[in-house]
Design an enzyme around this catalytic site. Sequence first.
Site, PDB file in Angstrom:
ATOM      1  N   HIS A  28      35.607  41.360  41.223  1.00 19.66           N
ATOM      2  CA  HIS A  28      36.844  41.294  40.430  1.00 19.66           C
ATOM      3  C   HIS A  28      37.161  39.880  39.917  1.00 19.66           C
ATOM      4  O   HIS A  28      37.457  39.688  38.746  1.00 19.66           O
ATOM      5  CB  HIS A  28      38.044  41.785  41.249  1.00 19.66           C
ATOM      6  CG  HIS A  28      37.824  43.103  41.925  1.00 19.66           C
ATOM      7  ND1 HIS A  28      37.144  44.134  41.332  1.00 19.66           N
ATOM      8  CD2 HIS A  28      38.218  43.579  43.138  1.00 19.66           C
ATOM      9  CE1 HIS A  28      37.118  45.175  42.152  1.00 19.66           C
ATOM     10  NE2 HIS A  28      37.755  44.865  43.251  1.00 19.66           N
ATOM     11  N   ASP A  55      34.053  40.933  48.936  1.00 19.86           N
ATOM     12  CA  ASP A  55      34.917  42.063  48.583  1.00 19.86           C
ATOM     13  C   ASP A  55      35.655  41.831  47.260  1.00 19.86           C
ATOM     14  O   ASP A  55      35.862  42.768  46.491  1.00 19.86           O
ATOM     15  CB  ASP A  55      35.929  42.291  49.719  1.00 19.86           C
ATOM     16  CG  ASP A  55      36.804  43.519  49.490  1.00 19.86           C
ATOM     17  OD1 ASP A  55      36.231  44.582  49.185  1.00 19.86           O
ATOM     18  OD2 ASP A  55      38.041  43.406  49.607  1.00 19.86           O
ATOM     19  N   ASP A 100      33.745  48.248  38.066  1.00 19.06           N
ATOM     20  CA  ASP A 100      34.607  47.234  38.653  1.00 19.06           C
ATOM     21  C   ASP A 100      35.991  47.640  38.170  1.00 19.06           C
ATOM     22  O   ASP A 100      36.306  47.481  36.988  1.00 19.06           O
ATOM     23  CB  ASP A 100      34.248  45.830  38.143  1.00 19.06           C
ATOM     24  CG  ASP A 100      35.117  44.784  38.819  1.00 19.06           C
ATOM     25  OD1 ASP A 100      36.349  44.967  38.853  1.00 19.06           O
ATOM     26  OD2 ASP A 100      34.582  43.786  39.316  1.00 19.06           O
ATOM     27  N   HIS A 101      36.801  48.202  39.048  1.00 19.76           N
ATOM     28  CA  HIS A 101      38.021  48.844  38.547  1.00 19.76           C
ATOM     29  C   HIS A 101      38.979  47.843  37.895  1.00 19.76           C
ATOM     30  O   HIS A 101      39.859  48.231  37.140  1.00 19.76           O
ATOM     31  CB  HIS A 101      38.695  49.694  39.629  1.00 19.76           C
ATOM     32  CG  HIS A 101      39.493  48.925  40.623  1.00 19.76           C
ATOM     33  ND1 HIS A 101      38.925  48.279  41.685  1.00 19.76           N
ATOM     34  CD2 HIS A 101      40.824  48.694  40.730  1.00 19.76           C
ATOM     35  CE1 HIS A 101      39.860  47.695  42.394  1.00 19.76           C
ATOM     36  NE2 HIS A 101      41.040  47.925  41.846  1.00 19.76           N
TER      37      HIS A 101
HETATM   38  C1  BG6 Z   1      39.008  46.639  46.113  1.00 21.52           C
HETATM   39  C2  BG6 Z   1      38.825  45.878  47.403  1.00 21.52           C
HETATM   40  O1  BG6 Z   1      37.872  46.516  45.315  1.00 21.52           O
HETATM   41  O2  BG6 Z   1      40.134  46.104  45.419  1.00 21.52           O
HETATM   42  C3  BG6 Z   1      40.075  45.954  48.250  1.00 21.52           C
HETATM   43  O3  BG6 Z   1      37.721  46.434  48.113  1.00 21.52           O
HETATM   44  C4  BG6 Z   1      41.281  45.523  47.480  1.00 21.52           C
HETATM   45  O4  BG6 Z   1      39.934  45.185  49.436  1.00 21.52           O
HETATM   46  C5  BG6 Z   1      41.360  46.226  46.123  1.00 21.52           C
HETATM   47  O5  BG6 Z   1      42.434  45.818  48.234  1.00 21.52           O
HETATM   48  C6  BG6 Z   1      42.452  45.636  45.250  1.00 21.52           C
HETATM   49  O6  BG6 Z   1      42.620  46.439  44.128  1.00 21.52           O
HETATM   50  P1  BG6 Z   1      44.024  46.530  43.374  1.00 21.52           P
HETATM   51  O7  BG6 Z   1      43.746  47.417  42.213  1.00 21.52           O
HETATM   52  O8  BG6 Z   1      44.984  47.096  44.368  1.00 21.52           O
HETATM   53  O9  BG6 Z   1      44.369  45.144  42.981  1.00 21.52           O
END
Ligand code: BG6
Length: 489
Positions: free
Chosen positions: A241, A236, A178-179
């Site tokens: 997140h 999503d 989960d980035h």
């Molecule tokens: C991803 C989603 O996991 O996270 C995207 O699939 C979203 O829809 C993105 O835009 C948002 O990541 P960040 O790091 O730009 O906040």
Amino acid sequence: MTSQIIPVEPFDLIVFGGTGDLAERKLLPALYQRQRARQLSDPTRIIGASRAQLSNDDYRAFARKAIMEHVKPDEIDDEQLEAFLKRLSYVVVNAVSGDGFDTLKKAVDDSKSIRAFYLAVAPALFGDIAKHLQEVGLVTPKSRIVMEKPIGRDLASARALNDQLAKVFSEQQIFRIDHYLGKETVQNLMALRFANALYEPLWNSAHIDHVQITVAETVGLEDRVTYYDKAGALRDMVQNHMLQLLCLVAMEAPASMEADALRDEKLKVLHALKHINGNETPKLTVRGQYRAGASANGPVTGYIDELGKGESNTETFVALKAEIANWRWAGVPFYLRTGKRLASRVSEIVIEFKPIPHSIFEDSAGNITANQLVIRLQPDEGVKQWIMIKDPGPGGMRLRNVPLDMSFAESFQERNPDAYERLIMDVIRGNQTLFMRRDEVEAAWKWIDPILTSWEDIRQETQGYTAGTWGPSASIALIERDGRTWHES
Ligand code: BG6
């Protein structure tokens, strides 16, 4: 102050989907940055694997272009870039038929390095890839596998996916990304809570009125039509997140930063979330979909037009009120909202404390605002603690709400590494602290599933909002009904 770079052991990283969007935008730039920081040891190798018929040189050219496009020009170090490109090679594989896996085996067989497989491909291929890896004998006790979301689209499909991988890899070998957990500021949330004595005694329903978590984006569909229209914002963003952020805010202090200690605490929060279902769903959740409007760069079309098909009830915005049924949080609402094409790009967590019990000041002193702690995850990362002070100067006692403001960009000169840099290095180090365990992912789905089912059963429609605003008016009503307002970012 400069951070300490500890080189990692040599590794072979095999990137399935090596020519895809994730590899191009995130993985190759992140790995290059780690090379530039001198964190990669020889003989580390990165092997792109996909169906495209490319040679090693073609793949190096692809990687060079990706890095030039996605890394800031002043972070391009020619010497390190060349050294990085030398680590790259490419193998043509077919994840479905298994063609090319024996070539892959030959490419890494002689190596004693740590072996990591990165699944930057559609989840439908995860099971096949794991099976072929096993068949050709590529999986060793030192191997790891990295999964990207979406891990399922509901509890049943997440379980099926986890089962497929579990046939080949042990849970200790599986790294579910989960980035958001790799973001510096998200980790800072743990530092704020557990490296300071200040907040913990106040961190409960006796002192906190409510919590808001906002992840707002200005982008629209970004060429992800097929995936996004089947997913929607709840799957999503919220299932992963947002719930991870909620867990980090709400969990008890783990005994250590050891992976399972932390993940056990997050899991308890997920289990304690009150289910939202039936007739309660429209009161506690809002679904929105953007219509034509404006972004910072000018007019933008609505979701349906961007999609290019007649109709869709997929939500591009969701707001909801969650409650955690345990001693610490009973009665404290957690308001969550996330959406595409909103007024600005901002991710933040707001902890609003309870009002003071009694004011000793005259009315002329002005209103006393409840204290707020605002943790800004992106952009302009930082922490603001809002407190009341006396307005300086003569003229009696007048009160003012001011922030104790800690901007990370101003305080630290270092560049903020991308989440993937940290996470890939953790995979190699075998540190699972910032990765989701199987039971966590499934517990998150267990909470999401009833919402999805209710939306379908009661046909809860998406409400339109103009692109460039803060979502449908029902989202404002959701929080204002409780006498509260969304924090203005
Ligand atoms: C991803 C989603 O996991 O996270 C995207 O699939 C979203 O829809 C993105 O835009 C948002 O990541 P960040 O790091 O730009 O906040």
